[in-house]
Design an enzyme around this catalytic site. Structure first.
Site, PDB file in Angstrom:
ATOM      1  N   THR A  50       6.718 -12.188 -26.427  1.00 24.12           N
ATOM      2  CA  THR A  50       6.559 -11.810 -25.019  1.00 24.12           C
ATOM      3  C   THR A  50       6.028 -10.381 -24.891  1.00 24.12           C
ATOM      4  O   THR A  50       6.457  -9.478 -25.612  1.00 24.12           O
ATOM      5  CB  THR A  50       7.907 -11.924 -24.297  1.00 24.12           C
ATOM      6  OG1 THR A  50       8.342 -13.279 -24.346  1.00 24.12           O
ATOM      7  CG2 THR A  50       7.804 -11.465 -22.851  1.00 24.12           C
ATOM      8  N   TRP A 104      11.224  -7.289 -23.795  1.00 18.55           N
ATOM      9  CA  TRP A 104      12.419  -8.142 -23.681  1.00 18.55           C
ATOM     10  C   TRP A 104      12.783  -8.768 -25.037  1.00 18.55           C
ATOM     11  O   TRP A 104      13.024  -9.970 -25.132  1.00 18.55           O
ATOM     12  CB  TRP A 104      12.248  -9.216 -22.613  1.00 18.55           C
ATOM     13  CG  TRP A 104      11.896  -8.682 -21.271  1.00 18.55           C
ATOM     14  CD1 TRP A 104      10.740  -8.881 -20.588  1.00 18.55           C
ATOM     15  CD2 TRP A 104      12.702  -7.831 -20.440  1.00 18.55           C
ATOM     16  NE1 TRP A 104      10.769  -8.218 -19.389  1.00 18.55           N
ATOM     17  CE2 TRP A 104      11.969  -7.562 -19.273  1.00 18.55           C
ATOM     18  CE3 TRP A 104      13.976  -7.269 -20.592  1.00 18.55           C
ATOM     19  CZ2 TRP A 104      12.459  -6.761 -18.249  1.00 18.55           C
ATOM     20  CZ3 TRP A 104      14.453  -6.464 -19.563  1.00 18.55           C
ATOM     21  CH2 TRP A 104      13.706  -6.225 -18.410  1.00 18.55           C
ATOM     22  N   GLU A 154      12.977 -18.189 -23.222  1.00 19.39           N
ATOM     23  CA  GLU A 154      12.635 -19.424 -23.940  1.00 19.39           C
ATOM     24  C   GLU A 154      12.063 -20.483 -22.988  1.00 19.39           C
ATOM     25  O   GLU A 154      12.249 -21.681 -23.167  1.00 19.39           O
ATOM     26  CB  GLU A 154      13.850 -20.008 -24.690  1.00 19.39           C
ATOM     27  CG  GLU A 154      14.705 -19.016 -25.443  1.00 19.39           C
ATOM     28  CD  GLU A 154      13.997 -18.386 -26.625  1.00 19.39           C
ATOM     29  OE1 GLU A 154      12.836 -18.727 -26.860  1.00 19.39           O
ATOM     30  OE2 GLU A 154      14.599 -17.552 -27.300  1.00 19.39           O
TER      31      GLU A 154
END
Length: 396
Positions: free
Chosen positions: A144, A174, A375
Site C-alpha cells: 500500500t 499503513w 486486506e
C-alpha cells in the site's frame, strides 16, 4: 436416533456444536493460543490500547515463535506446518485478545513469510524463514502507498537496475510492524513489471517512521516505509513473482486469517454482553430477562456462530487445496461486517459501560474499523463477488 438416545446439553459457548468438527490436535492448538493470550495479552491490552503502544513487541514475537504461531501453516524452515484450520483457530484466539496481536502474526506469517516461502529463492528462504518463524526477526509487507491502496497496479515505488544492483525509491503507507521489522518485503515497479524485493531494514536509505494519532489498532505498530536510493544486490529480488499475482496471493492468504480473527473479536464482545446481561439488574431483575435484550443476544449468537462455521468450511477447503480467492472475499466481507455489528449491539447492552476500557467491546469495535478496510475494503470484496457472479468486471 432412538427414543432413548440422550442429547448432549446445550452449550451456550458452542450452540452449533462446531467443536465436534475439530480434531484433538485442533483443540490443543486453540487451547494453547487461548492460554497464552489470557496470560500475556488480556491483563495488559487495555492499557496498551489507551497509551497507543505495544511494549515488548519483540519479546511477544519470540514467545509467539515458541508457540509455532509465526508462519504457522508453512512447512519447513522451522515453520510448524499446521493445518489451515489450526492457523485459523489461532487467529480467532489472538483477535479475541486484540486485533493488533493478530495483525502482528498475520503480517509476519501470511504476508512477509508467505511471500518469501512461496516466491523466494532457496537462499532467501534459508536466510530469513527460520529466524522469522522463531520470532527473532520481525517482518513487514510493503504494498500500500499513500496514493494507492485498492489499486496496487498503479503503485509508484520504482526499482531500477544499476549495474548488478537494484535501486529502490518510493513510499509505502499503513505498514504493520514497519518500525520494528528487521526485513521488509517491498513491491515495486520495474521494467519487467511489478516485482517483490527482500529488503533488510538496516540498508542505507530505508526508514520506517511510526504513524501516531490512530484511534484504531492502537496496540499495534503501524508505520510508513521510506525508500530513498535503497541499493540492493540482484539476489534481493523474489525470483518467482512477476506482476500482481505475487502480492495478491499473499493478500488472499492473509485475508483467510481475518475470516477467523474477526470472529474472535465478535466472540469477546458477545461474551462481555452476555455476562453483563445476566448480572446487571434494572427494574428489579437482570436485563437479560427482558425480551429486547434476549433478542439482541440471540441475533448476535446466530451471526457469530454462522461466521465461525463459515470460517471452518473455508479452512477445510484450504486444507484440501480447493479454496478460491472469491471464497476468501466472501468470508472476509461477511465476517468482518457481522463482527462490527455484533460489537455495536454488545455496546448497547452494556449501556454507558460499553464505552469503558474496563470492557473489551469498544476496543474491538474500533479495531474492526481498520480490519474492515485493510486486506481489501468492503467495496473491493463486493466487486470481486460481483464479477464472479455476473462474469462482468466492474473494477474499471
Amino acid at each position: 436416533m432412538s427414543a432413548s438416545a440422550k442429547l448432549p446439553p446445550f452449550d451456550a459457548a458452542d450452540p452449533l456444536g462446531v467443536d465436534d468438527l475439530l480434531e484433538p490436535e485442533d483443540l490443543a492448538v486453540r487451547d494453547t493460543v487461548r492460554g497464552w493470550a489470557a496470560d500475556r495479552v488480556l491483563p495488559y491490552v487495555a492499557d496498551w490500547y489507551e497509551k497507543g503502544e505495544l511494549p515488548g513487541i519483540r519479546d511477544l514475537a519470540r514467545e509467539l515463535g515458541s508457540l509455532g504461531a509465526l508462519g504457522m501453516s508453512l512447512t519447513g524452515y522451522g515453520c510448524a506446518g499446521a493445518s489451515a484450520v489450526q492457523y485459523g483457530l489461532a487467529c480467532l484466539e489472538l483477535e479475541a485478545a486484540d486485533s493488533g496481536i493478530r495483525s502482528l502474526v498475520s503480517v509476519q506469517g501470511s504476508l512477509a513469510m508467505y511471500a518469501i516461502h512461496r516466491f523466494g529463492s532457496e537462499e532467501q528462504k534459508r536466510e530469513w524463514l527460520p529466524r522469522m518463524a522463531a520470532g527473532e526477526v520481525i517482518g513487514c509487507f510493503g504494498l500500500t502507498e499513500p496514493d494507492y491502496g485498492s489499486d496496487p497496479a498503479a503503485l509508484r515505488t520504482r526499482a531500477e537496475r544499476d549495474g548488478g544492483d537494484w535501486v529502490l525509491n518510493g513510499r509505502k503507507m499503513w505498514i504493520t510492524n514497519g518500525s520494528v521489522a528487521g526485513v521488509a518485503v517491498v513491491w515495486a515497479r520495474t521494467e519487467e513489471g511489478i516485482r517483490g524485493f527482500v529488503v533488510p531494514t538496516a540498508t542505507p536509505g530505508f526508514s520506517a517512521p511510526e504513524i501516531k494519532h490512530k484511534w484504531s489498532l492502537r496496540a499495534s505498530v503501524t508505520s510508513e516505509l521510506v525508500l530513498d536510493d535503497v541499493r540492493l544486490p540482484a539476489t534481493a529480488v523474489l525470483p518467482e513473482a512477476t506482476g500482481l499475482r505475487g502480492p495478491l496471493s499473499c493478500l488472499s492468504h492473509a485475508r483467510y486469517g481475518i475470516v477467523w480473527g474477526a470472529m474472535g473479536a465478535a466472540r469477546s464482545s458477545f461474551e462481555a454482553a452476555l455476562g453483563y446481561a445476566t448480572s446487571r439488574e434494572q427494574f428489579g431483575r437482570p436485563i437479560g430477562g427482558f425480551q429486547l435484550t434476549q433478542a439482541k443476544l440471540a441475533d448476535m449468537a446466530v451471526e457469530l456462530h454462522k461466521g465461525i462455521l463459515l470460517a471452518h468450511h473455508l479452512g477445510r477447503r484450504m486444507d484440501a487445496g480447493r479454496l478460491r480467492p472469491e471464497q476468501v472475499s466472501f468470508g472476509k466481507l461477511n465476517n468482518v461486517r457481522e463482527a462490527i455489528g455484533i460489537c455495536r449491539t454488545a455496546r448497547t447492552i452494556l449501556g454507558a459501560n460499553g464505552i469503558s476500557l474496563e470492557y473489551p467491546v469498544m476496543r474491538h469495535a474500533t479495531n474492526l474499523e481498520s480490519v474492515l478496510t485493510y486486506e481489501g475494503t468492503v467495496e473491493m470484496h463486493q466487486l470481486v463477488l460481483g464479477k464472479a457472479l455476473t462474469g462482468l468486471d466492474a473494477f474499471r
